[in-house]
Design a protein around this motif. Sequence first.
Motif, PDB file in Angstrom:
ATOM      1  N   ALA A 258     -10.028   4.602 -10.009  1.00 60.03           N
ATOM      2  CA  ALA A 258      -9.355   4.832  -8.728  1.00 60.03           C
ATOM      3  C   ALA A 258      -8.047   4.048  -8.630  1.00 60.03           C
ATOM      4  O   ALA A 258      -7.883   3.005  -9.267  1.00 60.03           O
ATOM      5  N   ALA A 259      -7.128   4.569  -7.819  1.00 55.14           N
ATOM      6  CA  ALA A 259      -5.895   3.832  -7.535  1.00 55.14           C
ATOM      7  C   ALA A 259      -6.272   2.450  -7.003  1.00 55.14           C
ATOM      8  O   ALA A 259      -7.232   2.323  -6.231  1.00 55.14           O
ATOM      9  N   PRO A 260      -5.561   1.399  -7.380  1.00 51.18           N
ATOM     10  CA  PRO A 260      -5.967   0.042  -7.007  1.00 51.18           C
ATOM     11  C   PRO A 260      -6.010  -0.222  -5.507  1.00 51.18           C
ATOM     12  O   PRO A 260      -6.732  -1.095  -5.055  1.00 51.18           O
ATOM     13  N   TRP A 261      -5.300   0.540  -4.711  1.00 46.74           N
ATOM     14  CA  TRP A 261      -5.259   0.337  -3.257  1.00 46.74           C
ATOM     15  C   TRP A 261      -6.293   1.195  -2.524  1.00 46.74           C
ATOM     16  O   TRP A 261      -6.406   1.123  -1.306  1.00 46.74           O
ATOM     17  N   MET A 262      -7.062   2.006  -3.235  1.00 44.19           N
ATOM     18  CA  MET A 262      -7.997   2.935  -2.599  1.00 44.19           C
ATOM     19  C   MET A 262      -9.047   2.218  -1.748  1.00 44.19           C
ATOM     20  O   MET A 262      -9.473   2.746  -0.717  1.00 44.19           O
ATOM     21  N   ALA A 263      -9.450   1.031  -2.103  1.00 43.64           N
ATOM     22  CA  ALA A 263     -10.468   0.302  -1.339  1.00 43.64           C
ATOM     23  C   ALA A 263     -10.002  -0.017   0.083  1.00 43.64           C
ATOM     24  O   ALA A 263     -10.829  -0.174   0.979  1.00 43.64           O
ATOM     25  N   GLN A 264      -8.695  -0.078   0.299  1.00 39.94           N
ATOM     26  CA  GLN A 264      -8.162  -0.396   1.620  1.00 39.94           C
ATOM     27  C   GLN A 264      -7.631   0.821   2.368  1.00 39.94           C
ATOM     28  O   GLN A 264      -7.061   0.701   3.446  1.00 39.94           O
ATOM     29  N   VAL A 265      -7.825   2.030   1.851  1.00 40.00           N
ATOM     30  CA  VAL A 265      -7.226   3.219   2.445  1.00 40.00           C
ATOM     31  C   VAL A 265      -7.704   3.457   3.885  1.00 40.00           C
ATOM     32  O   VAL A 265      -6.935   3.952   4.713  1.00 40.00           O
ATOM     33  N   ASP A 266      -8.926   3.083   4.219  1.00 41.26           N
ATOM     34  CA  ASP A 266      -9.426   3.271   5.588  1.00 41.26           C
ATOM     35  C   ASP A 266      -8.727   2.370   6.598  1.00 41.26           C
ATOM     36  O   ASP A 266      -8.806   2.619   7.797  1.00 41.26           O
ATOM     37  N   GLU A 267      -8.031   1.339   6.130  1.00 41.15           N
ATOM     38  CA  GLU A 267      -7.338   0.413   7.026  1.00 41.15           C
ATOM     39  C   GLU A 267      -5.947   0.911   7.425  1.00 41.15           C
ATOM     40  O   GLU A 267      -5.315   0.332   8.296  1.00 41.15           O
ATOM     41  N   LEU A 268      -5.471   1.988   6.820  1.00 35.64           N
ATOM     42  CA  LEU A 268      -4.135   2.507   7.132  1.00 35.64           C
ATOM     43  C   LEU A 268      -4.098   3.092   8.536  1.00 35.64           C
ATOM     44  O   LEU A 268      -5.114   3.606   9.023  1.00 35.64           O
ATOM     45  N   PRO A 269      -2.934   3.050   9.202  1.00 38.26           N
ATOM     46  CA  PRO A 269      -2.813   3.689  10.520  1.00 38.26           C
ATOM     47  C   PRO A 269      -3.102   5.184  10.401  1.00 38.26           C
ATOM     48  O   PRO A 269      -2.859   5.787   9.357  1.00 38.26           O
ATOM     49  N   LYS A 270      -3.605   5.761  11.477  1.00 40.38           N
ATOM     50  CA  LYS A 270      -3.971   7.179  11.487  1.00 40.38           C
ATOM     51  C   LYS A 270      -3.220   7.905  12.602  1.00 40.38           C
ATOM     52  O   LYS A 270      -3.085   7.397  13.700  1.00 40.38           O
ATOM     53  N   PHE A 271      -2.735   9.107  12.287  1.00 46.11           N
ATOM     54  CA  PHE A 271      -1.973   9.925  13.225  1.00 46.11           C
ATOM     55  C   PHE A 271      -2.509  11.348  13.175  1.00 46.11           C
ATOM     56  O   PHE A 271      -2.812  11.862  12.100  1.00 46.11           O
ATOM     57  N   ASP A 272      -2.598  12.025  14.317  1.00 48.23           N
ATOM     58  CA  ASP A 272      -3.032  13.423  14.341  1.00 48.23           C
ATOM     59  C   ASP A 272      -2.044  14.320  13.601  1.00 48.23           C
ATOM     60  O   ASP A 272      -2.447  15.304  12.989  1.00 48.23           O
ATOM     61  N   ARG A 273      -0.773  14.035  13.654  1.00 48.36           N
ATOM     62  CA  ARG A 273       0.248  14.794  12.931  1.00 48.36           C
ATOM     63  C   ARG A 273       1.134  13.833  12.163  1.00 48.36           C
ATOM     64  O   ARG A 273       0.810  13.453  11.066  1.00 48.36           O
ATOM     65  N   PHE A 274       2.250  13.422  12.731  1.00 49.18           N
ATOM     66  CA  PHE A 274       3.184  12.512  12.063  1.00 49.18           C
ATOM     67  C   PHE A 274       3.424  11.310  12.972  1.00 49.18           C
ATOM     68  O   PHE A 274       3.305  11.412  14.192  1.00 49.18           O
ATOM     69  N   PRO A 275       3.816  10.149  12.406  1.00 45.01           N
ATOM     70  CA  PRO A 275       4.139   9.003  13.254  1.00 45.01           C
ATOM     71  C   PRO A 275       5.237   9.360  14.250  1.00 45.01           C
ATOM     72  O   PRO A 275       6.176  10.078  13.912  1.00 45.01           O
TER      73      PRO A 275
END
Length: 131
Positions: free
Chosen positions: A112-129
């Motif tokens: 897996a990509a080395p940052w995949m373990a933290q992907v759930d911590e990224l900001p989330k948007f319904d469409r675009f920021p």
Amino acid sequence: MSTGGCHCGAIRFEVRGEPQHSALCHCSDCRKASGAHMVGWALFEQDAVTISGEPVRYQSSEYGERQFCGTCGTSLFYLNQTIFPGKIDIQSATFDDQALFPPQAHIQLAEAAPWMAQVDELPKFDRFPGE
């Protein structure tokens, strides 16, 4: 009966039954073939799948064959008679109904990509920021 196909509609498929597994794969081969950081798969008996149209075949490894639409480029199928004899893996994002086969596991996390373990911590948007 479950249905799906490529982006342009040149390749369509129908599947009978339930998959043996449904998983998100993180291997480097899947990443390179799809251009995505992980790929969803649902594994079926090959004789339970009917394909209309002619996918392009690509021998992606010693034992693995990938199939995709030659018109729009959508990755569709993976066959490996050594690991999955008589089976066909279908990219789960190509099913018409995305609710059908939710992933049951992450596989090939060793690649897996080395940052995949933290992907759930990224900001989330319904469409675009900012929208």
